[in-house]
Design an enzyme around this catalytic site. Structure first.
Site, PDB file in Angstrom:
ATOM      1  N   GLU A 157       0.834  -1.213   0.000  1.00 34.61           N
ATOM      2  CA  GLU A 157       0.000   0.000   0.000  1.00 34.61           C
ATOM      3  C   GLU A 157       0.866   1.259   0.000  1.00 34.61           C
ATOM      4  OE1 GLU A 157      -2.375  -1.591   3.378  1.00 34.61           O
ATOM      5  OE2 GLU A 157      -4.073  -0.844   2.219  1.00 34.61           O
ATOM      6  N   GLU A 203      -3.760  -9.452   3.718  1.00 33.74           N
ATOM      7  CA  GLU A 203      -4.512  -9.149   4.946  1.00 33.74           C
ATOM      8  C   GLU A 203      -5.634 -10.144   5.196  1.00 33.74           C
ATOM      9  OE1 GLU A 203      -3.290  -6.916   2.913  1.00 33.74           O
ATOM     10  OE2 GLU A 203      -2.717  -5.087   3.972  1.00 33.74           O
TER      11      GLU A 203
END
Ligand code: 3H9
Length: 692
Positions: free
Chosen positions: A108, A128
């Site tokens: 990210e 995740e």
């Protein structure tokens, strides 16, 4: 070079400002790393000599994600989203330079850089979902803008680590640079950006792929439908899907707001807590208190496997898959041929699905040497015996291995419940003997129970733990006791399942409750799948158990079209009236009046005794720690990872409640329900099992 903070340096390379993070082991985004990025970027922007900026990491990897140990705790240091916004809004181009793995928050961060370069060995991913989460720092909104909605759905819900070459092909990486020359390559790329006057590319501004998916809700409906089974019970995959829907249908900032809201729900919920616990539990299991990290290892370059049946073949595949040659031993040519045929078929199936190439099939088969002569094992570094579970046969084999194998070779047994010390005693080198309990199918199942005998050497233990990781297994070290940890606890559940059926429940009631809890299947469906005749013989059968009667009627499970259930040609199960009648007859014979049994009671009766047995196992030192027991149940027996394993789950239920039930059942039904000393103690002290 300027020290920005204790984990960040800044240096000027010509006209490129290079920010280097160094926070071992994996440069996770701890508050110091977040601060380091924010301060480093501010520093570079203020440096008039720097025309562009490179963000790079020292050590084994680029940022491997948020610091999982900080997740869910109080916020400290710079806010990640603000740090990232700061980079994305920077007035000089920022280039992420990736090696190792850019995962989760790491990717990210890279996605808020204007450009990304990587060495070919790097991998990127948003894993995740495996922690019961979704990428909470813009990943769900930026990834689809680059790779499109469909691919984003796959990447986000699988969490897979994508090789740099594929990342390049899908536009996640802008340039691949030469292996080992990341810094030079990234600096050259940053210079090229300036020289060519390329724009400050902000992923948030890309809209083409989102527009293409807008008005096509079937993309999401189809994806959900195709993955119903895979996602069953888990919240995180669905939440990730909703975020991609938001990316497609909403402006960027609203998409980010949706992501934030759903992320907060997940991170404060029980599933993610359990899955984050599981992450650390797996890593903790590798740490053996009295076997230090620097214990000398045996270099295992070749392995012998005795037995080419389902287990032996599967075990052999694990080694061959990572390039370790295997010598496969059988007593009869026919069995050997059959075993090799099954291995080849397995590989061909993987190749047909695109997992490996046709050439890989041949390479792997080429790594297997087969023989009918056990003397062929004289030069191998490790032998794994995978023959019948009979002590006399095992002792005979280990006696022979002692005479045949070279000094220093590891002698392992794949026994699932026999006494490893007794097996070791049939050799003159018990320090070389260890149990390696694989789970069927051994080429698929992640768990490896490593059984430490009384005399097993530390070197042999350390080598097997490392080797497990090499062959992509999750290992847990256990002690010698009947059934070790996994099967010992399983037998508690099985006993209760059988008892409940005698008392009034039906097999499909028990199966449904455990399936709904999250197991892939219940114990009776499992028995039908494995075959009811495992360990049964016609000659010794006495019609004294349900299973015996079913086998005597040739209802031996799925393979004969019937067992506890009836099966149609597609192996779809229906409750069997025949099995039900046999159950009723057994109850009449035993003088039992069936009673109504609630789902809650079924669950408690099946699972509380397992928690209690786990506590006994810890009392006896047969597992090192409670989390190892959970690792075993999650990876070998299908305990739903979002419930965190039987020990973690027991803590959530409340040990006091479990103790009360065990005591009540002990009073009513006898000794087998006797509470573990540890359970009594922990309840008295108000402490949990995990960490005890
Ligand atoms: C996330 O990023 C959320 C975001 O969306 C942001 C939200 C706002 N944190 O596995 P290894 C430790 S969620 C803390 O044995 P390998 C690990 O415990 C995160 N610690 O090495 C171990 O410690 P120890 C998304 C971490 O080479 C040591 O590092 N990211 C973290 O086999 C070595 O680990 C992930 O889910 C972490 N993020 O594999 C990636 N990662 O030595 C998780 C590792 O004391 N990590 N540690 O036992 C991995 O998949 C693997 O660790 C990796 C290296 C592939 C990186």
């Amino acid at each position: 070079m300027t020290a920005i903070n204790d984990v960040t340096d800044y240096a000027l390379d010509g006209d490129v400002g290079v920010i280097t993070l160094n926070s071992p082991p994996v440069n996770a985004l701890s508050w110091r790393v977040r601060d380091g990025i924010a301060l480093g970027v501010a520093h570079a922007l203020a440096d008039a000599a720097a025309k562009s900026i490179v963000l790079i990491c020292d050590g084994r990897t680029f940022i491997a994600g948020a610091d999982i140990s900080e997740l869910g705790g109080p916020q400290k240091g710079a806010n990640l989203l603000e740090v990232m916004n700061g980079m994305e809004e920077a007035t000089k181009p920022v280039v992420a330079a990736i090696h190792g793995t850019a995962l989760g928050g790491g990717l990210e961060v890279a996605l808020t850089c204007h450009y990304r370069v990587a060495v070919p060995s790097a991998k990127c991913g948003l894993p995740e979902v495996a922690l019961g989460l979704l990428p909470g720092a813009g990943g769900t909104q930026r990834l689809p803008r680059i790779v499109g909605a469909e691919r984003a759905l796959e990447l986000l819900t699988s969490g897979r680590h994508v090789p740099a070459k594929d990342c390049f092909a899908m536009g996640l990486i802008d340039e691949l640079v030469e292996e080992g020359k990341l810094r030079d390559g990234a600096v050259a790329f940053a210079r090229k950006i300036i020289a060519e006057g390329r724009p400050l590319k902000r992923v948030r501004d890309l809209s083409e792929k989102m527009e293409a998916a807008r008005g096509h809700p079937e993309i999401f409906a189809d994806f959900r439908k195709a993955n119903v089974r895979k996602f069953r019970g888990f919240l995180a995959p669905e939440y990730n899907i909703r975020c991609v829907e938001a990316a497609v249908n909403l402006p960027f900032d609203e998409g980010i707001a949706t992501e934030r809201k759903l992320f907060m729900e997940l991170i404060t919920g029980p599933q993610s807590a359990a899955q984050r616990y599981a992450f650390f539990a797996e890593r903790q299991a590798n740490k053996i208190p009295d076997v230090p990290d620097d214990t000398p290892l045996i270099d295992v370059r070749s392995v012998g496997v005795i037995g080419a049946g389902t287990m032996g073949g599967g075990i052999a595949m694990n080694f061959v898959n990572v390039g370790i040659p295997v010598t496969l031993i059988e007593v009869k040519q026919e069995a050997l041929d059959r075993g090799l045929g099954v291995i080849r078929k397995n590989y061909q199936r993987t190749a047909a699905r695109g997992g490996i190439t046709a050439a890989d099939v041949e390479t792997r088969m080429g790594l297997i040497t087969s023989s009918l002569d056990i003397n062929a094992l004289g030069a191998v570094d490790m032998v794994i015996e995978a023959v019948f579970e009979r002590m006399d046969i095992k002792k005979d084999i280990f006696g022979k291995l002692d005479a045949i194998c070279k000094p220093g070779a590891i002698l392992a047994s794949n026994t699932s419940y026999l006494n490893v010390d007794e097996i070791a005693a049939s050799t003159m080198r018990p320090e070389a003997v260890i149990g390696t309990h694989f789970f069927s199918p051994a080429n698929v199942m992640k768990l490896l129970e490593i059984v430490r005998g009384a005399k097993t050497s530390k070197t042999v233990i350390a080598t097997c733990m490392k080797l497990a990781k090499k062959i992509n297994k999750v290992a847990a070290l256990v002690g010698v006791c009947p059934g070790f940890v996994g099967n010992r606890m399983l037998s508690q559940r099985q006993r209760e399942a059988n008892a409940l059926v005698m008392e009034g429940a039906l097999p499909w009631d028990v199966d449904r409750v455990l399936y709904d809890f999250g197991f892939p299947m219940g114990p009776f469906a499992m028995s039908d799948l494995a075959g009811l005749d495992v360990g049964w013989s016609k000659e010794t059968s006495t019609s004294s158990t349900l299973r015996e009667v079913l086998c005597e009627m040739d209802r031996r499970g799925q393979k004969t079209g019937g067992g506890f259930y009836d099966y149609d040609d597609n192996r779809v199960a229906r409750p069997s009236p025949v099995a039900e009648k046999i159950i009723q007859d057994f109850r009449i014979q035993a003088g039992v009046t069936p009673r109504a049994i609630s789902d809650e009671e079924i669950l408690e009766r099946c699972l509380y005794p397992m928690v209690n047995e786990g506590a006994k196992i810890l009392d006896e030192g047969m597992a090192i720690r409670a989390s190892d027991v959970d690792v075993i149940w999650e990876n070998g027996y299908g305990w739903p990872v979002y419930r965190g394993g039987p020990m973690f789950w027991g803590d959530q239920v409340g040990l006091g409640r479990i103790l009360d039930k065990m005591k009540a059942w002990e009073g009513a039904m006898g000794e087998v329900y006797k509470p573990a000393a540890r359970l009594e103690r922990l309840v008295a002290e108000g402490k949990p099992l995990v960490g005890s």
